[in-house]
Design a protein around this motif. Structure first.
Motif, PDB file in Angstrom:
ATOM      1  N   LYS A 122      23.028   0.028   1.647  1.00 46.70           N
ATOM      2  CA  LYS A 122      22.771   1.031   0.615  1.00 46.70           C
ATOM      3  C   LYS A 122      21.809   0.527  -0.449  1.00 46.70           C
ATOM      4  O   LYS A 122      21.038   1.302  -1.006  1.00 46.70           O
ATOM      5  CB  LYS A 122      24.079   1.504   0.012  1.00 46.70           C
ATOM      6  N   MET A 123      21.821  -0.765  -0.739  1.00 49.89           N
ATOM      7  CA  MET A 123      20.876  -1.318  -1.706  1.00 49.89           C
ATOM      8  C   MET A 123      19.451  -1.216  -1.161  1.00 49.89           C
ATOM      9  O   MET A 123      18.532  -0.818  -1.875  1.00 49.89           O
ATOM     10  CB  MET A 123      21.218  -2.775  -2.029  1.00 49.89           C
ATOM     11  N   ILE A 159       0.818  -1.205   0.000  1.00 53.59           N
ATOM     12  CA  ILE A 159       0.000   0.000   0.000  1.00 53.59           C
ATOM     13  C   ILE A 159       0.856   1.262   0.000  1.00 53.59           C
ATOM     14  O   ILE A 159       0.523   2.255  -0.631  1.00 53.59           O
ATOM     15  CB  ILE A 159      -0.954   0.003   1.222  1.00 53.59           C
ATOM     16  N   LEU A 160       2.008   1.215   0.651  1.00 49.15           N
ATOM     17  CA  LEU A 160       2.853   2.397   0.774  1.00 49.15           C
ATOM     18  C   LEU A 160       3.333   2.915  -0.584  1.00 49.15           C
ATOM     19  O   LEU A 160       3.478   4.104  -0.788  1.00 49.15           O
ATOM     20  CB  LEU A 160       4.060   2.066   1.662  1.00 49.15           C
ATOM     21  N   PHE A 161       3.566   2.024  -1.521  1.00 48.07           N
ATOM     22  CA  PHE A 161       4.128   2.405  -2.811  1.00 48.07           C
ATOM     23  C   PHE A 161       3.150   2.113  -3.937  1.00 48.07           C
ATOM     24  O   PHE A 161       2.838   0.973  -4.224  1.00 48.07           O
ATOM     25  CB  PHE A 161       5.430   1.661  -3.062  1.00 48.07           C
ATOM     26  N   ARG A 162       2.682   3.166  -4.596  1.00 47.97           N
ATOM     27  CA  ARG A 162       1.731   3.002  -5.699  1.00 47.97           C
ATOM     28  C   ARG A 162       2.241   3.681  -6.965  1.00 47.97           C
ATOM     29  O   ARG A 162       1.497   4.325  -7.677  1.00 47.97           O
ATOM     30  CB  ARG A 162       0.388   3.610  -5.324  1.00 47.97           C
ATOM     31  N   GLY A 163       3.501   3.559  -7.239  1.00 50.33           N
ATOM     32  CA  GLY A 163       4.090   4.203  -8.403  1.00 50.33           C
ATOM     33  C   GLY A 163       3.813   3.449  -9.686  1.00 50.33           C
ATOM     34  O   GLY A 163       3.120   2.436  -9.717  1.00 50.33           O
ATOM     35  N   ARG A 164       4.381   3.940 -10.756  1.00 48.91           N
ATOM     36  CA  ARG A 164       4.209   3.334 -12.078  1.00 48.91           C
ATOM     37  C   ARG A 164       5.219   2.234 -12.348  1.00 48.91           C
ATOM     38  O   ARG A 164       5.116   1.533 -13.337  1.00 48.91           O
ATOM     39  CB  ARG A 164       4.365   4.413 -13.145  1.00 48.91           C
ATOM     40  N   GLU A 165       6.197   2.098 -11.521  1.00 48.55           N
ATOM     41  CA  GLU A 165       7.293   1.170 -11.747  1.00 48.55           C
ATOM     42  C   GLU A 165       7.083  -0.110 -10.937  1.00 48.55           C
ATOM     43  O   GLU A 165       6.736  -0.054  -9.764  1.00 48.55           O
ATOM     44  CB  GLU A 165       8.590   1.855 -11.323  1.00 48.55           C
ATOM     45  N   ALA A 166       7.324  -1.259 -11.584  1.00 43.26           N
ATOM     46  CA  ALA A 166       7.183  -2.546 -10.900  1.00 43.26           C
ATOM     47  C   ALA A 166       8.265  -2.686  -9.832  1.00 43.26           C
ATOM     48  O   ALA A 166       9.363  -2.142  -9.967  1.00 43.26           O
ATOM     49  CB  ALA A 166       7.309  -3.692 -11.900  1.00 43.26           C
ATOM     50  N   HIS A 167       7.958  -3.416  -8.777  1.00 42.18           N
ATOM     51  CA  HIS A 167       8.923  -3.647  -7.718  1.00 42.18           C
ATOM     52  C   HIS A 167      10.176  -4.331  -8.268  1.00 42.18           C
ATOM     53  O   HIS A 167      11.289  -4.023  -7.850  1.00 42.18           O
ATOM     54  CB  HIS A 167       8.316  -4.487  -6.594  1.00 42.18           C
ATOM     55  N   SER A 168      10.011  -5.272  -9.203  1.00 37.98           N
ATOM     56  CA  SER A 168      11.157  -5.975  -9.776  1.00 37.98           C
ATOM     57  C   SER A 168      12.082  -5.014 -10.515  1.00 37.98           C
ATOM     58  O   SER A 168      13.302  -5.159 -10.478  1.00 37.98           O
ATOM     59  CB  SER A 168      10.693  -7.099 -10.710  1.00 37.98           C
ATOM     60  N   ARG A 169      11.526  -4.012 -11.187  1.00 41.12           N
ATOM     61  CA  ARG A 169      12.350  -3.013 -11.881  1.00 41.12           C
ATOM     62  C   ARG A 169      13.124  -2.169 -10.868  1.00 41.12           C
ATOM     63  O   ARG A 169      14.318  -1.925 -11.050  1.00 41.12           O
ATOM     64  CB  ARG A 169      11.476  -2.126 -12.762  1.00 41.12           C
ATOM     65  N   SER A 170      12.449  -1.740  -9.813  1.00 37.36           N
ATOM     66  CA  SER A 170      13.139  -0.968  -8.770  1.00 37.36           C
ATOM     67  C   SER A 170      14.264  -1.787  -8.156  1.00 37.36           C
ATOM     68  O   SER A 170      15.358  -1.273  -7.897  1.00 37.36           O
ATOM     69  CB  SER A 170      12.162  -0.546  -7.673  1.00 37.36           C
ATOM     70  N   PHE A 171      14.024  -3.068  -7.941  1.00 37.42           N
ATOM     71  CA  PHE A 171      15.043  -3.938  -7.364  1.00 37.42           C
ATOM     72  C   PHE A 171      16.227  -4.101  -8.310  1.00 37.42           C
ATOM     73  O   PHE A 171      17.389  -4.016  -7.892  1.00 37.42           O
ATOM     74  CB  PHE A 171      14.453  -5.306  -7.001  1.00 37.42           C
ATOM     75  N   LYS A 175      17.226  -2.044 -10.628  1.00 36.77           N
ATOM     76  CA  LYS A 175      17.948  -0.774 -10.644  1.00 36.77           C
ATOM     77  C   LYS A 175      18.794  -0.627  -9.381  1.00 36.77           C
ATOM     78  O   LYS A 175      19.929  -0.136  -9.435  1.00 36.77           O
ATOM     79  CB  LYS A 175      16.968   0.391 -10.763  1.00 36.77           C
ATOM     80  N   ALA A 176      18.257  -1.036  -8.255  1.00 34.49           N
ATOM     81  CA  ALA A 176      18.999  -0.953  -6.998  1.00 34.49           C
ATOM     82  C   ALA A 176      20.254  -1.821  -7.045  1.00 34.49           C
ATOM     83  O   ALA A 176      21.334  -1.400  -6.621  1.00 34.49           O
ATOM     84  CB  ALA A 176      18.104  -1.362  -5.829  1.00 34.49           C
ATOM     85  N   VAL A 177      20.127  -3.023  -7.587  1.00 33.29           N
ATOM     86  CA  VAL A 177      21.271  -3.936  -7.664  1.00 33.29           C
ATOM     87  C   VAL A 177      22.346  -3.373  -8.593  1.00 33.29           C
ATOM     88  O   VAL A 177      23.535  -3.330  -8.236  1.00 33.29           O
ATOM     89  CB  VAL A 177      20.830  -5.344  -8.121  1.00 33.29           C
ATOM     90  N   SER A 178      21.955  -2.912  -9.777  1.00 34.69           N
ATOM     91  CA  SER A 178      22.948  -2.398 -10.720  1.00 34.69           C
ATOM     92  C   SER A 178      23.622  -1.142 -10.170  1.00 34.69           C
ATOM     93  O   SER A 178      24.827  -0.948 -10.331  1.00 34.69           O
ATOM     94  CB  SER A 178      22.321  -2.133 -12.091  1.00 34.69           C
ATOM     95  N   TRP A 179      22.867  -0.287  -9.506  1.00 39.88           N
ATOM     96  CA  TRP A 179      23.439   0.911  -8.910  1.00 39.88           C
ATOM     97  C   TRP A 179      24.413   0.553  -7.791  1.00 39.88           C
ATOM     98  O   TRP A 179      25.468   1.160  -7.651  1.00 39.88           O
ATOM     99  CB  TRP A 179      22.330   1.825  -8.391  1.00 39.88           C
ATOM    100  N   ARG A 180      24.059  -0.463  -6.983  1.00 41.82           N
ATOM    101  CA  ARG A 180      24.939  -0.861  -5.885  1.00 41.82           C
ATOM    102  C   ARG A 180      26.241  -1.439  -6.409  1.00 41.82           C
ATOM    103  O   ARG A 180      27.302  -1.249  -5.801  1.00 41.82           O
ATOM    104  CB  ARG A 180      24.254  -1.896  -4.990  1.00 41.82           C
ATOM    105  N   ILE A 181      26.201  -2.172  -7.499  1.00 43.12           N
ATOM    106  CA  ILE A 181      27.438  -2.718  -8.067  1.00 43.12           C
ATOM    107  C   ILE A 181      28.366  -1.565  -8.445  1.00 43.12           C
ATOM    108  O   ILE A 181      29.545  -1.558  -8.083  1.00 43.12           O
ATOM    109  CB  ILE A 181      27.146  -3.629  -9.272  1.00 43.12           C
ATOM    110  N   LEU A 182      27.827  -0.592  -9.146  1.00 44.99           N
ATOM    111  CA  LEU A 182      28.627   0.564  -9.540  1.00 44.99           C
ATOM    112  C   LEU A 182      29.123   1.329  -8.303  1.00 44.99           C
ATOM    113  O   LEU A 182      30.301   1.693  -8.201  1.00 44.99           O
ATOM    114  CB  LEU A 182      27.804   1.488 -10.437  1.00 44.99           C
ATOM    115  N   GLY A 183      28.239   1.557  -7.355  1.00 46.98           N
ATOM    116  CA  GLY A 183      28.609   2.268  -6.137  1.00 46.98           C
ATOM    117  C   GLY A 183      29.653   1.523  -5.324  1.00 46.98           C
ATOM    118  O   GLY A 183      30.561   2.134  -4.747  1.00 46.98           O
TER     119      GLY A 183
END
Length: 82
Positions: A53-54, A2-14, A16-24
Motif C-alpha cells: 500500500k505504501m 520522466i513519468l512524473f513532472r509534478g510540483r512536489e519533490a519525490h522525498s515529500r511524496s515518500f 507522505k506515503a510513509v505517514s499515511w501508511r502508519i495511520l492506515g
C-alpha cells in the motif's frame, strides 16, 4: 523520472506515503483485531499490507502530481494575492 513532472519533490511524496501508511496500518491492525479477536493475526495482516500500500500510494501521488486540474494558474494566483 520522466513519468512524473509534478510540483512536489519525490522525498515529500515518500514522506507522505510513509505517514499515511502508519495511520492506515494502525487502522488495519485495529479492525483486524476486532474481527479476528487475535492480536497475532491482526499484526500479520497489518504488516503484510504495509509495503504494497505504501508503494501504491507513492505512485498514486506522483501520477496525480501530473494532473493540472484543480490548481490555480500561477499568474491568476498572483493576481488574487495582490
Amino acid at each position: 523520472m520522466i513519468l512524473f513532472r509534478g510540483r512536489e519533490a519525490h522525498s515529500r511524496s515518500f514522506a507522505k506515503a510513509v505517514s499515511w501508511r502508519i495511520l492506515g496500518s494502525l487502522d488495519t491492525f485495529a479492525l483486524s483485531w476486532f474481527f479476528t479477536g487475535s492480536a497475532k493475526a491482526a499484526g500479520a495482516i497489518a504488516v503484510t499490507e504495509v509495503v504494497t500500500k505504501m508503494v501504491l500510494y507513492y505512485f498514486h501521488e506522483r501520477a496525480w502530481a501530473n494532473v493540472s486540474w484543480g490548481f490555480a494558474k500561477d499568474d491568476q494566483a498572483a493576481g488574487k494575492a495582490a
